[in-house]
Design a protein around this motif. Sequence first.
Motif, short mmCIF file in Angstrom:
data_model
loop_
_atom_site.label_atom_id
_atom_site.label_comp_id
_atom_site.label_asym_id
_atom_site.label_seq_id
_atom_site.Cartn_x
_atom_site.Cartn_y
_atom_site.Cartn_z
N ALA A 73 -9.78 3.91 18.95
CA ALA A 73 -8.51 4.62 18.79
C ALA A 73 -8.06 5.27 20.09
CB ALA A 73 -8.63 5.66 17.67
N TRP A 74 -8.97 5.91 20.81
CA TRP A 74 -8.58 6.57 22.06
C TRP A 74 -8.22 5.55 23.14
CZ3 TRP A 74 -6.68 11.03 21.86
CH2 TRP A 74 -7.18 12.03 21.03
N ILE A 75 -8.89 4.40 23.15
CA ILE A 75 -8.53 3.36 24.13
C ILE A 75 -7.17 2.76 23.78
CG2 ILE A 75 -9.17 1.08 24.99
CD1 ILE A 75 -12.08 2.07 24.93
N GLU A 76 -6.89 2.57 22.51
CA GLU A 76 -5.55 2.10 22.10
C GLU A 76 -4.48 3.11 22.50
OE1 GLU A 76 -4.24 -0.76 20.54
OE2 GLU A 76 -6.17 -1.50 21.24
N ALA A 77 -4.77 4.39 22.27
CA ALA A 77 -3.83 5.44 22.66
C ALA A 77 -3.61 5.42 24.17
CB ALA A 77 -4.33 6.80 22.20
N ALA A 78 -4.67 5.18 24.93
CA ALA A 78 -4.54 5.11 26.39
C ALA A 78 -3.65 3.95 26.81
CB ALA A 78 -5.92 5.00 27.04
N ASN A 79 -3.82 2.80 26.17
CA ASN A 79 -2.98 1.65 26.50
C ASN A 79 -1.50 1.94 26.22
OD1 ASN A 79 -4.68 -0.46 27.54
ND2 ASN A 79 -5.64 -0.51 25.53
N PHE A 80 -1.22 2.58 25.10
CA PHE A 80 0.16 2.93 24.78
C PHE A 80 0.69 4.03 25.69
CE2 PHE A 80 -0.80 1.01 20.55
CZ PHE A 80 0.17 0.02 20.62
#
Length: 133
Positions: A73-80
């Motif tokens: 979830a945090w890596i997805e948030a970072a990509n966005f």
Amino acid sequence: MRSTPELQALRSTPGIGVILGSTILLETGEISRFESVGDYASYCRMVESTRLSNGKKKGSGNAKCGNRYLSWAWIEAANFAIRYSPEIRRWFDRKASKKPRPVAIKSVAHKLARAGYHLIKDGGHFDVKRAFG
């Protein structure tokens, strides 16, 4: 879930919407069980698990310790966040010029997770200058 103050605080972060915010909150559980922001970052798999002694590597530890869904979830948030925030993109570009891209994304995710800990614990709004300034 939409009306909780913790979710509203997390959604003030660039790259976190309803789904990612809900996932982060539900996977985190009670925030008071983490004594410090470092404990939370470790639980989110945002830090290395190497053991050093006198500057020499003595072991790699348990690399799979922590919550894999929070890490995702945090890596997805970072990509966005890299996509939608120019300040975070600028910080990412500086980091990516020195390190490989996955390491730079993980660094952004680590900063977002640290900020997310404080948002969940204390409330408020995300300040990009404070996190990436």
